[in-house]
Design an enzyme around this catalytic site. Structure first.
Site, PDB file in Angstrom:
ATOM      1  N   GLU A  94      -4.480  -0.041  15.699  1.00 25.32           N
ATOM      2  CA  GLU A  94      -5.309  -0.721  14.820  1.00 25.32           C
ATOM      3  C   GLU A  94      -4.523  -2.071  14.457  1.00 25.32           C
ATOM      4  O   GLU A  94      -3.745  -1.853  13.630  1.00 25.32           O
ATOM      5  CB  GLU A  94      -6.027  -0.328  13.761  1.00 25.32           C
ATOM      6  N   ARG A 132       3.375   2.222  10.517  1.00 31.01           N
ATOM      7  CA  ARG A 132       2.801   2.674   8.894  1.00 31.01           C
ATOM      8  C   ARG A 132       3.969   2.315   7.917  1.00 31.01           C
ATOM      9  O   ARG A 132       4.776   2.981   7.718  1.00 31.01           O
ATOM     10  CB  ARG A 132       2.318   4.139   8.778  1.00 31.01           C
ATOM     11  N   ARG A 153       1.920  -4.052  13.504  1.00 35.12           N
ATOM     12  CA  ARG A 153       1.547  -3.563  14.669  1.00 35.12           C
ATOM     13  C   ARG A 153       1.564  -4.547  15.688  1.00 35.12           C
ATOM     14  O   ARG A 153       1.666  -4.206  16.947  1.00 35.12           O
ATOM     15  CB  ARG A 153       0.268  -2.710  14.436  1.00 35.12           C
ATOM     16  N   SER A 181      -9.478  -4.940  11.000  1.00 37.67           N
ATOM     17  CA  SER A 181     -10.660  -4.370  10.817  1.00 37.67           C
ATOM     18  C   SER A 181     -11.828  -5.424  10.326  1.00 37.67           C
ATOM     19  O   SER A 181     -11.170  -6.304   9.374  1.00 37.67           O
ATOM     20  CB  SER A 181     -10.685  -3.227   9.747  1.00 37.67           C
ATOM     21  N   ARG A 236       0.808  -1.112  -0.047  1.00 37.22           N
ATOM     22  CA  ARG A 236      -0.105  -0.034  -0.038  1.00 37.22           C
ATOM     23  C   ARG A 236       0.857   1.225   0.009  1.00 37.22           C
ATOM     24  O   ARG A 236       2.007   1.323   0.716  1.00 37.22           O
ATOM     25  CB  ARG A 236      -0.916   0.343   1.196  1.00 37.22           C
TER      26      ARG A 236
END
Length: 426
Positions: free
Chosen positions: A349, A277, A391, A352, A262
């Site tokens: 996070e 990130r 993470r 999801s 990404r």
């Protein structure tokens, strides 16, 4: 993709739901409906003109058989044909316009999803308690560098920022976590493991909602017109693209490991240190194909399955219900799972979990039939990260750090990593 028939039948309900996401979306719906009305009027006129042309064509034959001049009627037939061709172009252009704009319209959120941005996200549950130290907690990048298991400078040298290198037991920790996640999902949660391609077609990206909206955040091989997967959700969901399943085929549950790529073009200004990130990362994904009536129940199940992993790792975490402004384009309802990282003092996070209703299935033409006498229906798709690695590793290093700089690993990982503690010597 939303159903154009629903937009026609219940435009105000759709606009109200989408307006809870973005105040500009109701106007976008009106634009689509206006073009759709013009399209339907053109189709109606075409049908009338074709009927008229059939009548005129018969008259031409009758005049010719009677030896009379049919030139005037032939000219009328030609004019009808030209007008029909013009209207066919109107219909074709309208079809392209409507499809393009429908691909940009997000899914309708469920009514229980709170309106607002990130600040409106609701904390639904919290598990465990934050760890406390009698020494100053270090961030994961310092821990990893001191242990020799995380090399950010060399990753940057190879590919640029956002491409970390894991070394020795850092790499083994990541591999162990992947195997642990896959083992639990396949052996306990009933998922079928699949190994899927990491390059996918534009059609596959479009079906799951990455294209056209998120093209700038994705990596593309232009020569082959293939896209690097931003998540295994893309290839796994497309396993059944353009297929008609039976009700006995459902539910289908798949899990897959993949690297993910990404650009994170919209991440400017956010914390990018360490593993927080990155542009390339590993993730184990869960994907479900369900009947419509099972969609919400399946979301609860899927989220609980992911929470099982966090509990076994002993990570303090919480479940959030995302608000409309924080909801992904394709999602109708999403739970985020966040872990507490004491070194950076932030919630991170790590998963999801989302139900897409029939939004993706409509784009990908994934249907099922309850019986031979019933019409096909679109399945409901769901997915969740089970789990994303960077993470999780960051939270593990920070949560289980020791005063001497070593890291005690959760017992469940001992057989997967081969050691109980990460030290500079290991």
């Amino acid at each position: 993709m939303l159903d154009i028939r629903r937009l026609r039948a219940e435009p105000e309900a759709v606009k109200e739901a989408l307006g809870r996401r973005d105040a500009s979306l109701p106007q976008a719906v009106d634009v689509i409906l206006s073009r759709d009305e013009a399209r339907r009027q053109a189709i109606g006129e075409v049908n009338e003109l074709k009927a008229q042309r059939n009548i005129v064509s018969k008259q031409v034959g009758e005049l010719k058989r009677a030896g009379q001049d049919a030139s005037a009627i032939i000219e009328q037939t030609r004019a009808l044909g030209e007008r029909i061709a013009e209207l066919d172009d109107v219909v074709r252009e309208a079809d392209e316009f409507i499809r393009h704009h429908l691909l940009l319209i997000p899914n309708e959120p469920y009514r229980r999803v709170p309106a607002g941005g990130e600040e409106a996200n609701e904390v639904l549950s919290i598990w465990g308690a934050p760890v406390t130290f009698d020494f100053e907690a270090q961030p994961h990048w310092s821990i990893g560098e001191n242990l020799g298991i995380l090399d950010l400078p060399r990753g940057s040298k190879i590919s640029g920022s956002g491409f970390p290198v894991l070394v020795g037991h850092g790499a083994r920790l990541q591999r162990g976590l992947i195997n642990f996640f896959l083992d639990v999902h396949t052996e306990e949660h009933g998922y079928t493991e699949v190994r899927v391609p990491y390059l996918v077609s534009p059609e596959s990206m479009t079906a799951t909602g990455q294209l056209p909206k998120f093209a700038e955040e994705s990596y593309r091989s232009e020569r082959d017109d293939l896209w690097l997967v931003p998540t295994a959700e893309v290839p796994v969901t497309n396993l059944h693209r353009d297929e008609l399943l039976t009700v006995e085929d459902l539910p289908r549950r798949y899990t897959a490991y993949s690297p993910c790529f990404r650009r994170e073009a919209g991440a400017a200004g956010k914390d990018t240190r360490g593993l927080l990130r990155v542009h390339q990362f590993d993730k184990v994904e869960l994907v479900r194909f369900e009947t419509p009536e099972r969609g919400l129940e399946a979301l609860e199940e899927l989220t609980g399955e992911v929470e099982t992993l966090l509990k076994r790792l002993g990570l303090h975490h919480r479940r959030l219900l995302l608000a409309t402004g924080d909801l992904g384009q394709s999602g109708a309802m999403t739970y985020d799972l966040e872990v507490w990282a004491p070194g950076v003092k932030k919630w991170l996070e790590v998963s999801s979990c989302t139900t897409f209703t029939d939004f993706q299935a409509r784009r990908g033409n994934i249907r099922f039939r309850r019986s031979q006498s019933e019409k096909p229906e679109f399945v409901h798709t769901l997915n969740g990260s089970g789990l994303a690695l960077p993470r999780v590793i960051a939270a593990l290093l920070e949560t289980f750090q020791e005063p001497d700089g070593s890291v005690s690993l959760p017992e469940v990982l001992h057989p997967y990593v081969g050691v109980q503690r990460l030290t500079a010597s290991t």
